[in-house]
Design a protein around this motif. Structure first.
Motif, PDB file in Angstrom:
ATOM      1  N   ILE A   1      -0.201  -1.723   3.665  1.00  0.00           N
ATOM      2  CA  ILE A   1      -0.018  -1.648   2.208  1.00  0.00           C
ATOM      3  C   ILE A   1       0.828  -0.428   1.863  1.00  0.00           C
ATOM      4  CG2 ILE A   1      -1.190  -1.223   0.017  1.00  0.00           C
ATOM      5  CD1 ILE A   1      -3.548  -2.876   1.117  1.00  0.00           C
ATOM      6  N   GLN A   2       0.456   0.718   2.404  1.00  0.00           N
ATOM      7  CA  GLN A   2       1.206   1.945   2.139  1.00  0.00           C
ATOM      8  C   GLN A   2       2.612   1.855   2.713  1.00  0.00           C
ATOM      9  OE1 GLN A   2      -0.414   4.532   0.567  1.00  0.00           O
ATOM     10  NE2 GLN A   2       1.307   5.957   0.543  1.00  0.00           N
ATOM     11  N   LYS A   3       2.746   1.252   3.878  1.00  0.00           N
ATOM     12  CA  LYS A   3       4.038   1.178   4.562  1.00  0.00           C
ATOM     13  C   LYS A   3       5.049   0.363   3.773  1.00  0.00           C
ATOM     14  CE  LYS A   3       6.378   2.136   8.369  1.00  0.00           C
ATOM     15  NZ  LYS A   3       6.697   3.531   8.718  1.00  0.00           N
ATOM     16  N   PHE A   4       4.608  -0.685   3.091  1.00  0.00           N
ATOM     17  CA  PHE A   4       5.539  -1.586   2.429  1.00  0.00           C
ATOM     18  C   PHE A   4       5.689  -1.330   0.927  1.00  0.00           C
ATOM     19  CE2 PHE A   4       4.942  -4.214   6.262  1.00  0.00           C
ATOM     20  CZ  PHE A   4       6.270  -4.524   6.522  1.00  0.00           C
ATOM     21  N   ILE A   5       5.041  -0.280   0.407  1.00  0.00           N
ATOM     22  CA  ILE A   5       5.192   0.034  -1.019  1.00  0.00           C
ATOM     23  C   ILE A   5       6.651   0.269  -1.363  1.00  0.00           C
ATOM     24  CG2 ILE A   5       4.799   1.838  -2.751  1.00  0.00           C
ATOM     25  CD1 ILE A   5       1.955   2.069  -1.796  1.00  0.00           C
ATOM     26  N   LEU A   6       7.337   1.042  -0.545  1.00  0.00           N
ATOM     27  CA  LEU A   6       8.734   1.377  -0.826  1.00  0.00           C
ATOM     28  C   LEU A   6       9.624   0.142  -0.751  1.00  0.00           C
ATOM     29  CD1 LEU A   6      10.886   3.473  -1.396  1.00  0.00           C
ATOM     30  CD2 LEU A   6      11.006   3.946   1.059  1.00  0.00           C
ATOM     31  N   PHE A   7       9.407  -0.694   0.244  1.00  0.00           N
ATOM     32  CA  PHE A   7      10.241  -1.885   0.414  1.00  0.00           C
ATOM     33  C   PHE A   7      10.074  -2.860  -0.746  1.00  0.00           C
ATOM     34  CE2 PHE A   7      10.774  -6.162   2.535  1.00  0.00           C
ATOM     35  CZ  PHE A   7      12.162  -6.099   2.594  1.00  0.00           C
ATOM     36  N   LEU A   8       8.826  -3.088  -1.158  1.00  0.00           N
ATOM     37  CA  LEU A   8       8.562  -4.044  -2.229  1.00  0.00           C
ATOM     38  C   LEU A   8       8.752  -3.431  -3.613  1.00  0.00           C
ATOM     39  CD1 LEU A   8       5.476  -5.815  -0.656  1.00  0.00           C
ATOM     40  CD2 LEU A   8       7.761  -6.760  -0.932  1.00  0.00           C
ATOM     41  N   GLY A   9       8.824  -2.109  -3.689  1.00  0.00           N
ATOM     42  CA  GLY A   9       9.208  -1.460  -4.937  1.00  0.00           C
ATOM     43  C   GLY A   9       8.080  -1.182  -5.899  1.00  0.00           C
ATOM     44  N   HIS A  10       6.844  -1.469  -5.504  1.00  0.00           N
ATOM     45  CA  HIS A  10       5.752  -1.272  -6.456  1.00  0.00           C
ATOM     46  C   HIS A  10       4.433  -1.345  -5.692  1.00  0.00           C
ATOM     47  CE1 HIS A  10       3.215  -1.690  -9.955  1.00  0.00           C
ATOM     48  NE2 HIS A  10       4.259  -1.573 -10.743  1.00  0.00           N
ATOM     49  N   PRO A  11       3.490  -0.439  -5.940  1.00  0.00           N
ATOM     50  CA  PRO A  11       2.206  -0.487  -5.240  1.00  0.00           C
ATOM     51  C   PRO A  11       1.464  -1.804  -5.429  1.00  0.00           C
ATOM     52  CG  PRO A  11       2.456   1.599  -6.392  1.00  0.00           C
ATOM     53  CD  PRO A  11       3.591   0.727  -6.835  1.00  0.00           C
ATOM     54  N   THR A  12       1.532  -2.354  -6.646  1.00  0.00           N
ATOM     55  CA  THR A  12       0.821  -3.610  -6.906  1.00  0.00           C
ATOM     56  C   THR A  12       1.409  -4.753  -6.096  1.00  0.00           C
ATOM     57  OG1 THR A  12       0.337  -2.862  -9.140  1.00  0.00           O
ATOM     58  CG2 THR A  12       0.104  -5.218  -8.702  1.00  0.00           C
ATOM     59  N   TYR A  13       2.736  -4.790  -5.980  1.00  0.00           N
ATOM     60  CA  TYR A  13       3.370  -5.824  -5.168  1.00  0.00           C
ATOM     61  C   TYR A  13       2.943  -5.688  -3.706  1.00  0.00           C
ATOM     62  CZ  TYR A  13       6.492  -6.325  -9.215  1.00  0.00           C
ATOM     63  OH  TYR A  13       7.005  -6.503 -10.469  1.00  0.00           O
ATOM     64  N   ALA A  14       2.915  -4.453  -3.210  1.00  0.00           N
ATOM     65  CA  ALA A  14       2.511  -4.242  -1.816  1.00  0.00           C
ATOM     66  C   ALA A  14       1.076  -4.698  -1.600  1.00  0.00           C
ATOM     67  CB  ALA A  14       2.674  -2.768  -1.449  1.00  0.00           C
ATOM     68  N   LEU A  15       0.191  -4.302  -2.513  1.00  0.00           N
ATOM     69  CA  LEU A  15      -1.207  -4.695  -2.407  1.00  0.00           C
ATOM     70  C   LEU A  15      -1.347  -6.214  -2.385  1.00  0.00           C
ATOM     71  CD1 LEU A  15      -4.292  -3.686  -2.722  1.00  0.00           C
ATOM     72  CD2 LEU A  15      -3.974  -4.418  -5.075  1.00  0.00           C
ATOM     73  N   THR A  16      -0.705  -6.864  -3.339  1.00  0.00           N
ATOM     74  CA  THR A  16      -0.849  -8.312  -3.476  1.00  0.00           C
ATOM     75  C   THR A  16      -0.257  -9.049  -2.290  1.00  0.00           C
ATOM     76  OG1 THR A  16      -0.740  -8.092  -5.877  1.00  0.00           O
ATOM     77  CG2 THR A  16      -0.355 -10.280  -4.964  1.00  0.00           C
ATOM     78  N   VAL A  17       0.973  -8.701  -1.920  1.00  0.00           N
ATOM     79  CA  VAL A  17       1.659  -9.433  -0.854  1.00  0.00           C
ATOM     80  C   VAL A  17       0.984  -9.200   0.491  1.00  0.00           C
ATOM     81  CG1 VAL A  17       3.826  -9.654   0.419  1.00  0.00           C
ATOM     82  CG2 VAL A  17       3.858  -9.463  -2.075  1.00  0.00           C
ATOM     83  N   ILE A  18       0.633  -7.946   0.795  1.00  0.00           N
ATOM     84  CA  ILE A  18       0.052  -7.650   2.112  1.00  0.00           C
ATOM     85  C   ILE A  18      -1.323  -8.296   2.253  1.00  0.00           C
ATOM     86  CG2 ILE A  18      -0.774  -5.837   3.647  1.00  0.00           C
ATOM     87  CD1 ILE A  18       2.255  -5.955   3.338  1.00  0.00           C
ATOM     88  N   ILE A  19      -2.210  -8.043   1.289  1.00  0.00           N
ATOM     89  CA  ILE A  19      -3.564  -8.600   1.416  1.00  0.00           C
ATOM     90  C   ILE A  19      -3.521 -10.123   1.354  1.00  0.00           C
ATOM     91  CG2 ILE A  19      -5.853  -8.711   0.372  1.00  0.00           C
ATOM     92  CD1 ILE A  19      -5.620  -5.883  -0.481  1.00  0.00           C
ATOM     93  N   PHE A  20      -2.738 -10.663   0.436  1.00  0.00           N
ATOM     94  CA  PHE A  20      -2.663 -12.120   0.300  1.00  0.00           C
ATOM     95  C   PHE A  20      -2.160 -12.753   1.598  1.00  0.00           C
ATOM     96  CE2 PHE A  20      -0.185 -15.936  -0.711  1.00  0.00           C
ATOM     97  CZ  PHE A  20      -1.157 -16.719  -1.307  1.00  0.00           C
ATOM     98  N   SER A  21      -1.061 -12.232   2.147  1.00  0.00           N
ATOM     99  CA  SER A  21      -0.485 -12.842   3.344  1.00  0.00           C
ATOM    100  C   SER A  21      -1.417 -12.690   4.545  1.00  0.00           C
ATOM    101  CB  SER A  21       0.890 -12.242   3.651  1.00  0.00           C
ATOM    102  OG  SER A  21       0.821 -10.839   3.777  1.00  0.00           O
ATOM    103  N   MET A  22      -2.100 -11.530   4.646  1.00  0.00           N
ATOM    104  CA  MET A  22      -3.031 -11.357   5.765  1.00  0.00           C
ATOM    105  C   MET A  22      -4.227 -12.284   5.635  1.00  0.00           C
ATOM    106  SD  MET A  22      -3.092  -7.304   6.817  1.00  0.00           S
ATOM    107  CE  MET A  22      -4.130  -7.655   8.242  1.00  0.00           C
ATOM    108  N   LEU A  23      -4.774 -12.410   4.424  1.00  0.00           N
ATOM    109  CA  LEU A  23      -5.948 -13.255   4.250  1.00  0.00           C
ATOM    110  C   LEU A  23      -5.608 -14.731   4.447  1.00  0.00           C
ATOM    111  CD1 LEU A  23      -7.690 -11.551   1.187  1.00  0.00           C
ATOM    112  CD2 LEU A  23      -8.356 -11.442   3.589  1.00  0.00           C
TER     113      LEU A  23
END
Length: 772
Positions: free
Chosen positions: A600-622
């Motif tokens: 989540i922390q690693k991809f915050i910069l790439f996705l441009g927003h903490p919420t996007y990182a949280l949503t995309v990472i957790i959603f895709s992993m789950l």
């Protein structure tokens, strides 16, 4: 099962927002630990419930109804805490918040134990429900706000109760649960207008009158004093940003001095008419300063749409006299660092003034979007987007001895060196505003970093401009070292200075983006003893708190491991090796969440927003893990578990190694493309990571059926350890290494399985079906 985990994940993530407002941002991380602790304790409690007999669906319905009411009671308790937060108050909040997760853990654990023959499908719907929680969290917070989102969780638990009662065949139970759900929906609608259940106290103090309040996954935004000459936008009831009400077309001399003669306005005295990029403009003070300095092209990048759009452009544009509608101003709602990386433009002035909020994102403490603004990689990006006569200017709180402003110099030294500029002392000017407040709170340090070395004529220009202000010069090129700033800049070996300095002000990079944490590792115990309530304490208190939670997590695992035998005695298997096998669930539980938090922390910069990182990472992993669980029954027949665990370690290692290069290469891609790329990167590892848990439970059920719910509880307790350890490790060894530690934990599970297989013979029919 899906409704239960859907509600549980929404509750967990919404509590991070509420905790960030009611307490300080670092307490928000506790919501994750509280959730996992409650789930683990609930797993133990399921032993008691399961042995009571009767219809299992009816018992699950009762637990769901109780949980629906407990969620509401817990919310009211949290929101009514006032005064200073002593240990007793915090303990009460901790256990009140853990209760809903306690009952959720009991429900899930009982369902897993009863449906162990189809645990692959049960675990699939468990993860699908949690993934759904990631998707609906953002619209829930946007539409309902923080407290009402928790009330919506009560509704979801009531709906799950109706389903359990329906499966139990009891019409009265189903009707009661539906009635409860409808009553809670009515409460949700009523509270949306009346705000009876709402935030009244924050940080121990009662919140004053607010003209406008709105929540989103980033923060709670309020507008105060809109009818005064000093309206403010307040973020999470703590940080604030003012709204300038000047008529920029008809400024008085006093107003012009107010805008230009303070630290953040100083660069426009040196570069009048500069093409400007303002990161985190908030209410618009830096934008107004740039325009006052004659700028005709100002780009403002604000991460929070409630501030930029809702307040400044839609609801209250008159407060700033339409500042963000001026033709010279170009407003973007985006993470500032991501904007810089994709922008082809170059600027004369790049500015960020006090861009920090002490507000956690939904990902928890130290997942601040602002951290990625203050790294050596970020400074290199900024310098590459400056013209040859350009400069970047950062204003931070001044302390004595200095730390934040001094760390800015460390970042500048490292970034300039990467670009071939080895004499950083020729590039930097440091000024202090309100120096009389240095012993208290309110002094501001402004650090100007020039793209090229300052010539003598430029230095003279700086001194001339400075003479027109009340600013105090801390360092100007050519000055002899008279304080920490000059000493660091003139040091022949900055690393020696960083090592010996009282605070940790060494440069940080994108792999360790923890700019605000300045306690030296050697001083953590001493820092814990000191206490205090300064702003600096609020920032630095976070990691020691995490260390405390880390200790509690280790203790929790020991308790969960020992508690069932003490409680249940002979009802647990007495065969040798069962406890060793349970360590397998500790390894995969801690490894899974550790990898997830670090990514989540690693991809915050790439996705441009903490919420996007949280949503995309957790959603895709789950989702990918859920699919892996669904197919685990047939997959494990064709694949040795040893190879599976090795495959997970390899896939996670590859993911850790390619994340940074892909993030760099794809900086300019559209967000949907970035999200798709992240999903594709994570899906293979996530798919494999969904297999070990259900197959482990299947093996455990065949040999030690009484220990299934024990394993579930231990897995949840280990997840607490993993979530806390992820941040602690990342601060000291980096995010990439933290992901690799997660991969090592899966190899640890392999060691446990291998040693167990040697110690305890497995029946041939079991070995043929589940080679674990």
């Amino acid at each position: 099962m899906a409704f239960t985990t859907l509600a549980t994940l929404i509750l967990e993530l919404s509590l991070t927002r509420i905790f960030s407002v009611v307490f300080y941002y670092h307490f928000a991380f506790l919501a994750i630990s509280i959730a996992l602790f409650g789930l683990g304790a609930g797993g133990l409690f399921s032993y008691v419930v399961a042995d009571r007999g009767g219809n299992v669906f009816y018992r699950l319905g009762v637990l769901a109804v109780v949980n629906s009411l407990v969620v509401l009671a817990s919310l009211v308790y949290i929101l009514t805490r006032s005064g200073e937060f002593g240990n007793l108050t915090l303990a009460g909040v901790y256990f009140a918040s853990a209760l809903p997760f306690f009952f959720s853990g009991a429900v899930v654990s009982i369902a897993v134990g009863e449906a162990i023959q189809r645990v692959d499908r049960v675990y699939f719907f468990d993860l699908i429900g949690a993934a759904g929680g990631c998707l609906v969290l953002v619209p829930f917070l946007d539409y309902f706000g923080g407290p009402n989102t928790v009330i919506a969780v009560s509704v979801l638990f009531a709906v799950s109760a109706a389903i359990w009662y329906n499966l139990a065949g009891t019409l009265r139970g189903r009707a009661g649960a539906v009635t409860l759900a409808l009553a809670l929906v009515a409460l949700l609608a009523f509270n949306g207008k009346s705000h009876v259940i709402d935030v009244r106290y924050a940080k121990g103090h009662r919140i004053g009158e607010e003209a406008f309040v709105r929540w989103n996954p980033i923060s709670r935004i309020a507008l105060v004093n809109p009818k005064s000459t000093d309206p403010e936008i307040v973020i999470d009831a703590d940080a604030s940003t003012g709204i300038p009400g000047f008529d920029l077309n008809h400024l008085t001399d006093a107003e012009r001095d107010n805008l230009l003669h303070e630290g953040p306005g100083f660069p426009y005295m040196l570069r009048p008419g500069a093409k400007t990029l303002v990161i985190g403009p908030g209410g618009g003070w830096d934008v107004a300063r740039s325009l006052t300095g004659g700028s005709k092209d100002v780009t403002a990048v604000e991460i929070n749409p409630i501030i930029a759009r809702t307040i400044m452009q839609q609801r209250f544009p008159q407060l700033s006299r339409g500042l963000y509608f001026r033709p010279e101003v170009h407003l973007f709602v985006e993470d500032g660092r991501s904007f810089v990386r994709r922008s082809p433009e170059k600027y004369q002035v790049l500015q960020a003034t006090l861009v920090d909020t002490w507000a956690s994102t939904a990902a928890g403490a130290f997942a601040l979007s602002e951290n990625n603004l203050y790294t050596t990689d970020a400074f290199r990006d900024y310098l590459n987007h400056l013209t040859d006569d350009g400069l970047m200017v950062f204003t931070r709180w001044g302390f004595e001895p200095p730390r934040e402003s001094l760390r800015l110099l460390s970042l500048a030294i490292a970034a300039l060196a990467e670009l071939g500029e080895t004499d950083a002392w020729k590039h930097v000017v440091v000024l202090r505003d309100h120096a009389q407040n240095i012993g208290a709170f309110g002094a501001l340090d402004t650090v100007l970093i020039f793209r090229k070395p300052l010539a003598d004529a430029e230095v003279a220009r700086v001194r001339t401009a400075l003479s027109q202000t009340k600013l105090h010069a801390l360092y100007i090129p050519g000055d002899a070292p008279s304080n920490e700033f000059g000493t660091l800049l003139k040091s022949p070996d900055p690393a020696v200075f960083w090592r010996n300095y009282r605070y940790n002000i060494a440069p940080v990079d994108d792999d360790r983006p923890f700019f605000f944490y300045t306690v030296q590792p050697r001083d953590i115990l001493e820092f814990l003893k000191q206490g205090g309530q300064s702003a600096d304490y609020k920032i630095n208190r976070a990691l020691p708190l995490l260390f405390e939670v880390l200790g509690i997590s280790i203790l929790a695992i020991a308790v969960v491991l020992a508690f069932p035998p003490l409680l249940l005695g002979a009802r647990l298997p007495a065969e040798p090796g069962v406890r060793r096998f349970l360590l397998y669930f500790v390894c995969i539980g801690a490894g899974y969440i550790l990898i997830q938090v670090a990514l989540i922390q690693k991809f915050i910069l790439f996705l441009g927003h903490p919420t996007y990182a949280l949503t995309v990472i957790i959603f895709s992993m789950l989702i990918s893990s859920g699919v892996g669980s669904y197919f685990s029954h047939r997959m494990i027949r064709k694949l040795e578990a040893h190879f599976l665990l090795i495959g997970i370690a390899v896939a996670v290692t590859v993911l850790a190694l390619v994340a940074a290069p892909i993030s760099e290469f794809g900086a300019g891609w559209p967000l949907p493309v970035k999200a798709l790329v992240v999903v594709c990167l994570i899906a293979p590892a996530g798919f494999l990571m969904g297999i070990p848990f259900p197959t482990g439970l299947t093996r455990l059920e065949r040999q030690f059926p009484q220990a299934v719910r024990w394993a579930w509880a231990l897995n949840a307790a280990a997840s607490v350890l993993g979530s806390v350890s992820a941040i602690c490790l990342a601060i000291y060894i980096g995010l990439r290494a933290t992901v690799l530690v997660g991969a090592l934990l899966y190899l640890g599970a392999l060691v446990v399985v291998s040693s167990r297989n040697k110690a305890v013979p497995v029946a041939p029919e079991i070995a043929a079906e589940v080679r674990l």
